[in-house]
Scaffold this motif. Structure first.
Motif, PDB file in Angstrom:
ATOM      1  N   HIS A  24       0.823  -1.213   0.000  1.00  0.00           N
ATOM      2  CA  HIS A  24       0.000   0.000   0.000  1.00  0.00           C
ATOM      3  C   HIS A  24       0.854   1.260   0.000  1.00  0.00           C
ATOM      4  CE1 HIS A  24      -2.940   2.962   1.550  1.00  0.00           C
ATOM      5  NE2 HIS A  24      -3.759   2.255   0.807  1.00  0.00           N
ATOM      6  N   THR A  25       2.081   1.159   0.489  1.00  0.00           N
ATOM      7  CA  THR A  25       2.977   2.305   0.639  1.00  0.00           C
ATOM      8  C   THR A  25       3.296   2.938  -0.716  1.00  0.00           C
ATOM      9  OG1 THR A  25       4.002   1.193   2.503  1.00  0.00           O
ATOM     10  CG2 THR A  25       5.205   3.050   1.553  1.00  0.00           C
ATOM     11  N   PRO A  26       3.028   4.245  -0.866  1.00  0.00           N
ATOM     12  CA  PRO A  26       3.419   4.891  -2.113  1.00  0.00           C
ATOM     13  C   PRO A  26       4.932   5.073  -2.165  1.00  0.00           C
ATOM     14  CG  PRO A  26       2.123   6.399  -0.726  1.00  0.00           C
ATOM     15  CD  PRO A  26       2.318   5.131   0.028  1.00  0.00           C
ATOM     16  N   MET A  27       5.565   4.451  -3.128  1.00  0.00           N
ATOM     17  CA  MET A  27       7.001   4.619  -3.343  1.00  0.00           C
ATOM     18  C   MET A  27       7.315   4.235  -4.775  1.00  0.00           C
ATOM     19  SD  MET A  27       9.031   1.392  -1.509  1.00  0.00           S
ATOM     20  CE  MET A  27       8.915   2.074   0.096  1.00  0.00           C
ATOM     21  N   THR A  28       8.505   4.591  -5.216  1.00  0.00           N
ATOM     22  CA  THR A  28       8.948   4.243  -6.555  1.00  0.00           C
ATOM     23  C   THR A  28       9.750   2.949  -6.511  1.00  0.00           C
ATOM     24  OG1 THR A  28      11.048   5.426  -6.342  1.00  0.00           O
ATOM     25  CG2 THR A  28       9.129   6.705  -7.140  1.00  0.00           C
ATOM     26  N   ARG A  29      10.015   2.412  -7.673  1.00  0.00           N
ATOM     27  CA  ARG A  29      10.870   1.230  -7.775  1.00  0.00           C
ATOM     28  C   ARG A  29      12.246   1.548  -7.206  1.00  0.00           C
ATOM     29  NH1 ARG A  29      14.698  -0.486 -11.420  1.00  0.00           N
ATOM     30  NH2 ARG A  29      14.967  -2.748 -11.440  1.00  0.00           N
ATOM     31  N   GLU A  30      12.759   2.726  -7.508  1.00  0.00           N
ATOM     32  CA  GLU A  30      14.080   3.120  -7.020  1.00  0.00           C
ATOM     33  C   GLU A  30      14.112   3.177  -5.493  1.00  0.00           C
ATOM     34  OE1 GLU A  30      12.416   4.615  -9.577  1.00  0.00           O
ATOM     35  OE2 GLU A  30      13.687   3.702 -11.106  1.00  0.00           O
ATOM     36  N   GLN A  52      10.544  -5.160  -9.085  1.00  0.00           N
ATOM     37  CA  GLN A  52       9.513  -4.266  -9.599  1.00  0.00           C
ATOM     38  C   GLN A  52       8.624  -3.906  -8.420  1.00  0.00           C
ATOM     39  OE1 GLN A  52       7.514  -5.760 -13.167  1.00  0.00           O
ATOM     40  NE2 GLN A  52       9.196  -7.211 -13.441  1.00  0.00           N
ATOM     41  N   TYR A  53       7.851  -2.825  -8.556  1.00  0.00           N
ATOM     42  CA  TYR A  53       6.995  -2.418  -7.439  1.00  0.00           C
ATOM     43  C   TYR A  53       5.631  -1.979  -7.924  1.00  0.00           C
ATOM     44  CZ  TYR A  53       5.330  -0.268  -3.165  1.00  0.00           C
ATOM     45  OH  TYR A  53       4.574   0.037  -2.065  1.00  0.00           O
ATOM     46  N   LEU A  54       4.619  -2.420  -7.186  1.00  0.00           N
ATOM     47  CA  LEU A  54       3.241  -2.032  -7.439  1.00  0.00           C
ATOM     48  C   LEU A  54       2.640  -1.508  -6.140  1.00  0.00           C
ATOM     49  CD1 LEU A  54       0.565  -1.911  -9.032  1.00  0.00           C
ATOM     50  CD2 LEU A  54       0.245  -4.340  -8.478  1.00  0.00           C
ATOM     51  N   ALA A  55       2.330  -0.218  -6.109  1.00  0.00           N
ATOM     52  CA  ALA A  55       1.639   0.363  -4.956  1.00  0.00           C
ATOM     53  C   ALA A  55       0.148   0.216  -5.206  1.00  0.00           C
ATOM     54  CB  ALA A  55       2.011   1.830  -4.791  1.00  0.00           C
ATOM     55  N   GLY A  56      -0.550  -0.385  -4.257  1.00  0.00           N
ATOM     56  CA  GLY A  56      -1.983  -0.566  -4.432  1.00  0.00           C
ATOM     57  C   GLY A  56      -2.639  -1.072  -3.169  1.00  0.00           C
ATOM     58  N   ASP A  57      -3.943  -0.955  -3.161  1.00  0.00           N
ATOM     59  CA  ASP A  57      -4.765  -1.382  -2.032  1.00  0.00           C
ATOM     60  C   ASP A  57      -5.208  -2.817  -2.272  1.00  0.00           C
ATOM     61  OD1 ASP A  57      -6.826  -1.817  -0.162  1.00  0.00           O
ATOM     62  OD2 ASP A  57      -7.534   0.250  -0.295  1.00  0.00           O
ATOM     63  N   TYR A  58      -4.952  -3.695  -1.308  1.00  0.00           N
ATOM     64  CA  TYR A  58      -5.314  -5.109  -1.447  1.00  0.00           C
ATOM     65  C   TYR A  58      -6.821  -5.320  -1.581  1.00  0.00           C
ATOM     66  CZ  TYR A  58      -0.630  -5.672   0.574  1.00  0.00           C
ATOM     67  OH  TYR A  58       0.704  -5.593   0.845  1.00  0.00           O
ATOM     68  N   ARG A  59      -7.597  -4.330  -1.168  1.00  0.00           N
ATOM     69  CA  ARG A  59      -9.057  -4.463  -1.243  1.00  0.00           C
ATOM     70  C   ARG A  59      -9.616  -4.020  -2.591  1.00  0.00           C
ATOM     71  NH1 ARG A  59      -8.695  -1.584   4.309  1.00  0.00           N
ATOM     72  NH2 ARG A  59      -7.859  -0.157   2.798  1.00  0.00           N
ATOM     73  N   GLU A  60      -8.773  -3.481  -3.458  1.00  0.00           N
ATOM     74  CA  GLU A  60      -9.223  -2.944  -4.747  1.00  0.00           C
ATOM     75  C   GLU A  60      -8.887  -3.899  -5.893  1.00  0.00           C
ATOM     76  OE1 GLU A  60     -11.001  -0.206  -5.306  1.00  0.00           O
ATOM     77  OE2 GLU A  60     -11.089   0.138  -3.134  1.00  0.00           O
ATOM     78  N   PRO A  61      -9.912  -4.316  -6.656  1.00  0.00           N
ATOM     79  CA  PRO A  61      -9.652  -5.194  -7.806  1.00  0.00           C
ATOM     80  C   PRO A  61      -8.655  -4.600  -8.804  1.00  0.00           C
ATOM     81  CG  PRO A  61     -11.999  -5.111  -7.334  1.00  0.00           C
ATOM     82  CD  PRO A  61     -11.344  -4.081  -6.444  1.00  0.00           C
ATOM     83  N   ALA A  62      -8.612  -3.280  -8.930  1.00  0.00           N
ATOM     84  CA  ALA A  62      -7.695  -2.645  -9.884  1.00  0.00           C
ATOM     85  C   ALA A  62      -6.241  -2.979  -9.576  1.00  0.00           C
ATOM     86  CB  ALA A  62      -7.906  -1.136  -9.886  1.00  0.00           C
ATOM     87  N   THR A  63      -5.906  -3.180  -8.292  1.00  0.00           N
ATOM     88  CA  THR A  63      -4.544  -3.555  -7.917  1.00  0.00           C
ATOM     89  C   THR A  63      -4.175  -4.884  -8.562  1.00  0.00           C
ATOM     90  OG1 THR A  63      -4.708  -2.368  -5.826  1.00  0.00           O
ATOM     91  CG2 THR A  63      -3.034  -4.106  -5.942  1.00  0.00           C
TER      92      THR A  63
END
Length: 173
Positions: free
Chosen positions: A46-52, A81-92
């Motif tokens: 969920h944490t917003p961050m970049t791949r770097e 690789q990194y994916l910031a997203g909410d586990y409750r959201e299908p879009a993730t």
């Protein structure tokens, strides 16, 4: 190796958490250093961050909890690789499938609170994942069954294994 199909990607839910920092980054790095991990490692949190920023977090973890080898770390960083997203959201999970590309046997590590297991597993199934490919490989339906290092206390709360008054979690979702 026994000839069984190998995973072609690794997905780590909770990649920005303490478990990943203290245990998973050093363990994955060790696999890379020994030539045992060569597939994409997609971290989801969920944490917003970049791949770097994730790569720098991994570097800090390995420096603190392991032995740094710059050449091996460059190979490890190339896999991350990194994916910031909410586990409750299908879009993730839709975005995760896009990141997986042609991978058909990803291994999922749930380094998250056990209370989130059912949500993540439900969304993995709803997003389609790679069930069709797994059915082709194994010739039958398969089930993703999360395993936790935590046990349930008699009152229903989670606890570390081996503590008095605990029962192992054995139920799949």
């Amino acid at each position: 190796m026994n000839g069984a199909p190998r995973s072609d990607a690794l997905v780590v839910f909770g990649i920005t958490g303490d478990l990943a920092y203290k245990k998973l980054f050093p363990a994955l790095f060790s696999l890379v250093r020994r030539g045992r991990l060569e597939v994409p490692v997609i971290g989801v949190a969920h944490t917003p961050m970049t791949r770097e920023q994730l790569i720098e977090r991994a570097r800090g973890s390995i420096s603190e909890h392991g032995a740094m080898d710059d050449a091996a770390f460059d190979r490890f960083a190339a896999l991350l690789q990194y994916l910031a997203g909410d586990y409750r959201e299908p879009a993730t999970f839709t975005r995760l499938n896009e990141m997986l590309g042609r991978a058909c046997r990803p291994l999922h590590i749930l380094a998250i609170a056990p209370s989130m297991f059912p949500t993540v597993v439900e969304h993995l199934g709803a997003a389609g994942g790679s069930k069709a490919e797994m059915n082709q490989v194994f010739g039958k339906d398969w089930v993703l069954e999360p395993v936790s290092r935590y046990w349930l206390k008699d009152d229903g709360s989670a606890n570390q294994p081996g503590k008095p008054g605990t029962t192992p979690i054995t139920r799949g979702f």
